[in-house]
Design a protein around this motif. Structure first.
Motif, PDB file in Angstrom:
ATOM      1  N   MET A  62      14.475 -28.186 -24.451  1.00 54.45           N
ATOM      2  CA  MET A  62      15.022 -26.839 -24.346  1.00 54.45           C
ATOM      3  C   MET A  62      16.386 -26.855 -23.657  1.00 54.45           C
ATOM      4  O   MET A  62      17.307 -26.157 -24.081  1.00 54.45           O
ATOM      5  N   LEU A  63      16.518 -27.651 -22.605  1.00 57.00           N
ATOM      6  CA  LEU A  63      17.822 -27.767 -21.927  1.00 57.00           C
ATOM      7  C   LEU A  63      18.897 -28.224 -22.909  1.00 57.00           C
ATOM      8  O   LEU A  63      20.008 -27.671 -22.910  1.00 57.00           O
ATOM      9  N   ARG A  64      18.596 -29.202 -23.723  1.00 56.18           N
ATOM     10  CA  ARG A  64      19.580 -29.680 -24.707  1.00 56.18           C
ATOM     11  C   ARG A  64      19.938 -28.573 -25.698  1.00 56.18           C
ATOM     12  O   ARG A  64      21.105 -28.397 -26.044  1.00 56.18           O
ATOM     13  N   HIS A  65      18.928 -27.823 -26.172  1.00 57.26           N
ATOM     14  CA  HIS A  65      19.199 -26.708 -27.095  1.00 57.26           C
ATOM     15  C   HIS A  65      20.116 -25.683 -26.425  1.00 57.26           C
ATOM     16  O   HIS A  65      21.097 -25.231 -27.027  1.00 57.26           O
ATOM     17  N   LEU A  66      19.781 -25.303 -25.212  1.00 58.42           N
ATOM     18  CA  LEU A  66      20.576 -24.285 -24.515  1.00 58.42           C
ATOM     19  C   LEU A  66      21.977 -24.780 -24.206  1.00 58.42           C
ATOM     20  O   LEU A  66      22.949 -24.021 -24.302  1.00 58.42           O
ATOM     21  N   ASP A  67      22.100 -26.045 -23.831  1.00 51.96           N
ATOM     22  CA  ASP A  67      23.426 -26.609 -23.567  1.00 51.96           C
ATOM     23  C   ASP A  67      24.301 -26.560 -24.813  1.00 51.96           C
ATOM     24  O   ASP A  67      25.528 -26.532 -24.711  1.00 51.96           O
ATOM     25  N   GLY A  68      23.681 -26.518 -25.995  1.00 50.20           N
ATOM     26  CA  GLY A  68      24.433 -26.377 -27.238  1.00 50.20           C
ATOM     27  C   GLY A  68      24.930 -24.961 -27.471  1.00 50.20           C
ATOM     28  O   GLY A  68      25.833 -24.740 -28.282  1.00 50.20           O
ATOM     29  N   HIS A  69      24.382 -23.971 -26.767  1.00 49.00           N
ATOM     30  CA  HIS A  69      24.803 -22.574 -26.911  1.00 49.00           C
ATOM     31  C   HIS A  69      25.884 -22.179 -25.906  1.00 49.00           C
ATOM     32  O   HIS A  69      26.737 -21.362 -26.209  1.00 49.00           O
ATOM     33  N   ALA A  70      25.776 -22.714 -24.696  1.00 46.96           N
ATOM     34  CA  ALA A  70      26.683 -22.269 -23.631  1.00 46.96           C
ATOM     35  C   ALA A  70      26.615 -23.245 -22.464  1.00 46.96           C
ATOM     36  O   ALA A  70      25.754 -24.130 -22.430  1.00 46.96           O
ATOM     37  N   VAL A  71      27.499 -23.044 -21.506  1.00 44.15           N
ATOM     38  CA  VAL A  71      27.465 -23.832 -20.276  1.00 44.15           C
ATOM     39  C   VAL A  71      26.468 -23.167 -19.328  1.00 44.15           C
ATOM     40  O   VAL A  71      26.553 -21.970 -19.057  1.00 44.15           O
ATOM     41  N   GLY A  72      25.524 -23.937 -18.844  1.00 43.93           N
ATOM     42  CA  GLY A  72      24.501 -23.397 -17.952  1.00 43.93           C
ATOM     43  C   GLY A  72      24.963 -23.413 -16.509  1.00 43.93           C
ATOM     44  O   GLY A  72      25.862 -24.164 -16.131  1.00 43.93           O
ATOM     45  N   ARG A  73      24.341 -22.549 -15.721  1.00 46.56           N
ATOM     46  CA  ARG A  73      24.610 -22.541 -14.286  1.00 46.56           C
ATOM     47  C   ARG A  73      23.280 -22.507 -13.549  1.00 46.56           C
ATOM     48  O   ARG A  73      22.400 -21.708 -13.862  1.00 46.56           O
ATOM     49  N   ALA A  74      23.153 -23.407 -12.585  1.00 49.06           N
ATOM     50  CA  ALA A  74      21.938 -23.478 -11.784  1.00 49.06           C
ATOM     51  C   ALA A  74      22.014 -22.441 -10.673  1.00 49.06           C
ATOM     52  O   ALA A  74      23.035 -22.332  -9.984  1.00 49.06           O
ATOM     53  N   GLU A  75      20.943 -21.677 -10.521  1.00 47.48           N
ATOM     54  CA  GLU A  75      20.873 -20.656  -9.478  1.00 47.48           C
ATOM     55  C   GLU A  75      19.454 -20.587  -8.941  1.00 47.48           C
ATOM     56  O   GLU A  75      18.499 -20.853  -9.664  1.00 47.48           O
ATOM     57  N   VAL A  76      19.342 -20.244  -7.673  1.00 51.79           N
ATOM     58  CA  VAL A  76      18.046 -20.024  -7.049  1.00 51.79           C
ATOM     59  C   VAL A  76      17.960 -18.554  -6.681  1.00 51.79           C
ATOM     60  O   VAL A  76      18.838 -18.031  -5.987  1.00 51.79           O
ATOM     61  N   TYR A  77      16.926 -17.878  -7.180  1.00 52.59           N
ATOM     62  CA  TYR A  77      16.706 -16.460  -6.899  1.00 52.59           C
ATOM     63  C   TYR A  77      15.691 -16.342  -5.770  1.00 52.59           C
ATOM     64  O   TYR A  77      14.637 -16.978  -5.824  1.00 52.59           O
ATOM     65  N   LYS A  78      15.998 -15.512  -4.804  1.00 54.78           N
ATOM     66  CA  LYS A  78      15.050 -15.133  -3.755  1.00 54.78           C
ATOM     67  C   LYS A  78      14.727 -13.669  -4.009  1.00 54.78           C
ATOM     68  O   LYS A  78      15.561 -12.789  -3.773  1.00 54.78           O
ATOM     69  N   ASP A  79      13.540 -13.405  -4.543  1.00 57.79           N
ATOM     70  CA  ASP A  79      13.138 -12.056  -4.947  1.00 57.79           C
ATOM     71  C   ASP A  79      12.174 -11.457  -3.932  1.00 57.79           C
ATOM     72  O   ASP A  79      11.200 -12.110  -3.544  1.00 57.79           O
ATOM     73  N   THR A  80      12.437 -10.213  -3.553  1.00 53.64           N
ATOM     74  CA  THR A  80      11.508  -9.446  -2.728  1.00 53.64           C
ATOM     75  C   THR A  80      11.239  -8.134  -3.451  1.00 53.64           C
ATOM     76  O   THR A  80      12.170  -7.387  -3.756  1.00 53.64           O
ATOM     77  N   TYR A  81       9.959  -7.878  -3.732  1.00 52.66           N
ATOM     78  CA  TYR A  81       9.554  -6.648  -4.396  1.00 52.66           C
ATOM     79  C   TYR A  81       9.006  -5.681  -3.354  1.00 52.66           C
ATOM     80  O   TYR A  81       8.268  -6.079  -2.456  1.00 52.66           O
ATOM     81  N   TYR A  82       9.370  -4.417  -3.506  1.00 47.63           N
ATOM     82  CA  TYR A  82       8.965  -3.361  -2.583  1.00 47.63           C
ATOM     83  C   TYR A  82       8.099  -2.342  -3.304  1.00 47.63           C
ATOM     84  O   TYR A  82       8.200  -2.162  -4.519  1.00 47.63           O
ATOM     85  N   ASP A  83       7.283  -1.647  -2.514  1.00 50.57           N
ATOM     86  CA  ASP A  83       6.481  -0.540  -3.035  1.00 50.57           C
ATOM     87  C   ASP A  83       6.189   0.401  -1.871  1.00 50.57           C
ATOM     88  O   ASP A  83       6.450   0.072  -0.713  1.00 50.57           O
ATOM     89  N   THR A  84       5.653   1.543  -2.199  1.00 55.81           N
ATOM     90  CA  THR A  84       5.228   2.486  -1.168  1.00 55.81           C
ATOM     91  C   THR A  84       3.908   1.982  -0.578  1.00 55.81           C
ATOM     92  O   THR A  84       3.225   1.169  -1.204  1.00 55.81           O
ATOM     93  N   PRO A  85       3.525   2.453   0.602  1.00 56.31           N
ATOM     94  CA  PRO A  85       2.252   1.988   1.184  1.00 56.31           C
ATOM     95  C   PRO A  85       1.043   2.222   0.280  1.00 56.31           C
ATOM     96  O   PRO A  85       0.086   1.448   0.316  1.00 56.31           O
ATOM     97  N   ASP A  86       1.096   3.267  -0.545  1.00 55.86           N
ATOM     98  CA  ASP A  86      -0.045   3.549  -1.435  1.00 55.86           C
ATOM     99  C   ASP A  86       0.105   2.914  -2.825  1.00 55.86           C
ATOM    100  O   ASP A  86      -0.714   3.153  -3.715  1.00 55.86           O
ATOM    101  N   GLY A  87       1.139   2.093  -3.028  1.00 54.96           N
ATOM    102  CA  GLY A  87       1.319   1.402  -4.304  1.00 54.96           C
ATOM    103  C   GLY A  87       1.758   2.288  -5.439  1.00 54.96           C
ATOM    104  O   GLY A  87       1.484   1.995  -6.606  1.00 54.96           O
ATOM    105  N   ALA A  88       2.485   3.358  -5.141  1.00 57.42           N
ATOM    106  CA  ALA A  88       2.877   4.328  -6.166  1.00 57.42           C
ATOM    107  C   ALA A  88       3.773   3.732  -7.252  1.00 57.42           C
ATOM    108  O   ALA A  88       3.662   4.110  -8.421  1.00 57.42           O
ATOM    109  N   LEU A  89       4.670   2.834  -6.883  1.00 58.88           N
ATOM    110  CA  LEU A  89       5.549   2.248  -7.905  1.00 58.88           C
ATOM    111  C   LEU A  89       4.735   1.415  -8.897  1.00 58.88           C
ATOM    112  O   LEU A  89       4.875   1.577 -10.107  1.00 58.88           O
ATOM    113  N   GLU A  90       3.891   0.537  -8.386  1.00 58.29           N
ATOM    114  CA  GLU A  90       3.068  -0.288  -9.270  1.00 58.29           C
ATOM    115  C   GLU A  90       2.156   0.582 -10.139  1.00 58.29           C
ATOM    116  O   GLU A  90       1.967   0.301 -11.328  1.00 58.29           O
TER     117      GLU A  90
END
Length: 185
Positions: A16-44
């Motif tokens: 897959m990396l080889r296929h994608l490298d044929g489409h564009a230049v890749g960039r390595a990134e690390v995501y630090k994700d924090t998900y929030y919700d209300t105390p009663d879970g209303a968003l979820e």
């Protein structure tokens, strides 16, 4: 805007990396994700998401605040998305907590991103590893108006097919749910 996105398990990451490298230049990134919700879970409960993501790349670190509304396409899980870059991640975390939101889950994603054009659309392909989850995934997305969602998803499917992804590889598994399950085990 709607995030027309499909996610799939990748069985041969190096290929897959080889296929994608044929489409564009890749960039390595690390995501630090924090998900929030209300105390009663209303968003979820209404299928919405509120996330703070800090992206660590080779040349910069940036933070984005994202709100995703309820799914507009049940088959793919595509959602309306509103996102903005923020200057001070800690201030945003403090504001959300001050407004009564609670961090419900936080985790890391190790990504290689590829921006390219296909079928007349700007696409973002992301090869993803979440250290707490087995396997490698590919996410392919494009942002569209709701009226263009069906055609956009067809284009996303076509690009995935060109990359060797079959319909059987597609998944709607959410990273948040998979990480929760792993932590509970």
């Amino acid at each position: 805007m709607i995030e027309a996105e499909l996610k799939a398990r990748v069985h041969a990451p190096e290929t897959m990396l080889r296929h994608l490298d044929g489409h564009a230049v890749g960039r390595a990134e690390v995501y630090k994700d924090t998900y929030y919700d209300t105390p009663d879970g209303a968003l979820e409960a209404r299928d919405a998401e509120l996330r703070v993501r800090t992206v660590h790349g080779q040349h910069e670190t940036r933070t984005v605040l994202t709100y995703k509304g309820a799914r507009v396409d049940e088959e793919t899980g595509s959602k309306p998305e509103h996102e903005t870059r923020v200057e001070d991640a800690e201030a945003v975390h403090a504001m959300l907590r001050g407004l009564g939101y609670l961090p419900v889950i936080a985790f890391e994603k190790r990504c290689r991103n590829y921006d390219f054009e296909a079928h007349g659309r700007q696409m973002l392909a992301t090869l993803v590893r979440v250290p707490e989850i087995d396997g490698t995934f590919i996410e392919l997305e494009t942002l569209v108006d709701e009226g263009d969602l069906t055609a956009a998803l067809a284009d996303v499917r076509a690009v995935l097919s060109d990359l060797g992804i079959d319909a059987d590889d597609l998944t709607r598994e959410l990273y948040t749910e998979a990480v929760r399950a792993r932590r509970a085990a």
